[in-house]
Design an enzyme around this catalytic site. Structure first.
Site, PDB file in Angstrom:
ATOM      1  N   ASP A  45      -5.987  -3.177  -2.353  1.00 27.06           N
ATOM      2  CA  ASP A  45      -4.879  -2.985  -1.420  1.00 27.06           C
ATOM      3  C   ASP A  45      -4.317  -4.305  -0.878  1.00 27.06           C
ATOM      4  O   ASP A  45      -5.056  -5.130  -0.330  1.00 27.06           O
ATOM      5  CB  ASP A  45      -5.402  -2.142  -0.259  1.00 27.06           C
ATOM      6  CG  ASP A  45      -4.307  -1.521   0.578  1.00 27.06           C
ATOM      7  OD1 ASP A  45      -3.282  -2.177   0.795  1.00 27.06           O
ATOM      8  OD2 ASP A  45      -4.497  -0.375   1.019  1.00 27.06           O
ATOM      9  N   SER A  82       0.832  -1.196   0.000  1.00 30.31           N
ATOM     10  CA  SER A  82       0.000   0.000   0.000  1.00 30.31           C
ATOM     11  C   SER A  82       0.876   1.259   0.000  1.00 30.31           C
ATOM     12  O   SER A  82       1.679   1.445  -0.898  1.00 30.31           O
ATOM     13  CB  SER A  82      -0.958  -0.037   1.201  1.00 30.31           C
ATOM     14  OG  SER A  82      -1.962   0.949   1.089  1.00 30.31           O
TER      15      SER A  82
END
Length: 326
Positions: free
Chosen positions: A173, A43
């Protein structure tokens, strides 16, 4: 000796590891990325990893957070709250624009470092891990645009929209399964790269952590109404603990340096850009304390060996791929 850098996810809190690394760079007067053989990031940590691999200094990356954070996580708070009921809290256009300003048309294969960037495939529920061509079987990811890799690994559910890859794969993510990727990093080093575990040294950077806010759930059989707002926090804490534990088991405990300062509950938020200055200060403070150990474990032996990929791309402006002859 092989040195690994692992960077957690955490939204705007990525300013903390960026600041930590910038402070180390300032002290050693050298690019921090040059002292690592493998960089793994999830991320926001994936964005930091991509920046380091593609030639940015940690100071450049910190500036990216300072300049782009308010644009990516800005806007009207009331409208954001209304939007979050039915669609993602933020659009990804500001993030894409900010990433394009930094990475332009660069591809993963232009990285000077081995990179591992996790995401998740929503089509089949399987992990989807972007990797540089650091093993003969890694034949495709090196062609991917850095912007697309960054958007995929940072597409946090409820915060940002799902990212569609150029081939149509819906990706979100990597933090949903590897927000703390240090265990993944060590497994990659030993299982894929074949590096002896006794040769590994690992720097694992979090984005700050908080005490669990479980409250009455510790002793009572509470239902969905109670756990709905707490279960994600619990899963994330468990994943981080498991990942760190994996690294400690596979590598000598003393050869893993985990830096993840504990802060009061609610001190920082994934999208609270007004606290970037405080995150920057915390990063410098933690680097000041950790610098002697960081020097001893990762810096004093000099730069890491040059990375020679099995496949490369023509740098930056060209879209032609060319296989390296190694």
């Amino acid at each position: 000796m092989r040195r690994i850098l692992s960077i957690d996810g955490g939204g705007i809190k990525g300013a903390f590891p960026a600041s930590f690394l910038a402070a180390v760079e300032d002290s050693i007067e050298d690019r921090i990325a040059d002292h690592f053989d493998l960089i793994v990031g999830t991320s926001t940590g994936g964005i930091v990893a991509l920046g380091l691999g593609l030639g940015l200094s940690a100071t450049d990356i910190l500036r990216f957070y300072e300049d782009s954070g308010p644009k990516v996580f800005g806007g009207n708070r009331i409208l954001r709250g209304i939007r979050r009921l039915g669609v993602s809290k933020y659009e990804n256009v500001p993030l894409r624009t900010a990433l394009e300003d930094v990475f332009a048309e660069k591809k993963l294969g232009e990285s000077s470092k081995r990179l591992v960037i996790p995401s998740l495939n929503l089509e089949n529920g399987e992990v989807y891990i972007y990797k540089t061509a650091h093993h003969p079987r890694l034949e495709r990811d090196y062609r991917e645009k850095a912007v697309d890799v960054a958007l995929a690994t940072s597409a946090a559910p409820t915060f940002l929209p799902t990212h569609r890859s150029a081939t149509g794969v819906p990706l979100i993510d990597g933090g949903v399964w590897a927000n703390n990727p240090v265990g993944l990093a060590v497994v990659e080093a030993i299982g894929v790269l074949g590096w002896p575990r006794e040769s590994l040294r690992v720097l694992s950077l979090g984005c700050t952590s908080e005490p669990l806010g479980i409250g009455r759930g510790r002793s009572r059989g509470l239902g969905l109404g109670y756990w709905a707002t707490r279960i994600t926090e619990l899963f994330m804490a468990a994943q981080s603990s498991s990942s760190t534990g994996t690294a400690y088991v596979l590598v000598n405990h003393d050869d893993v340096l985990r830096v993840d300062p504990r802060v009061p509950r609610g001190r920082f938020g994934l999208d609270v850009h007004r606290e970037i200055e405080s995150l920057r200060g915390l990063g410098h403070s933690e680097a000041r304390n950790a610098l002697p150990k960081v020097r001893r474990m990762f810096i004093d032996e000099g730069p890491a060996e040059a990375f020679e990929a099995y496949k490369t791309v023509t740098p930056t402006t060209s879209t032609e791929d060319s296989d390296a002859t190694h």
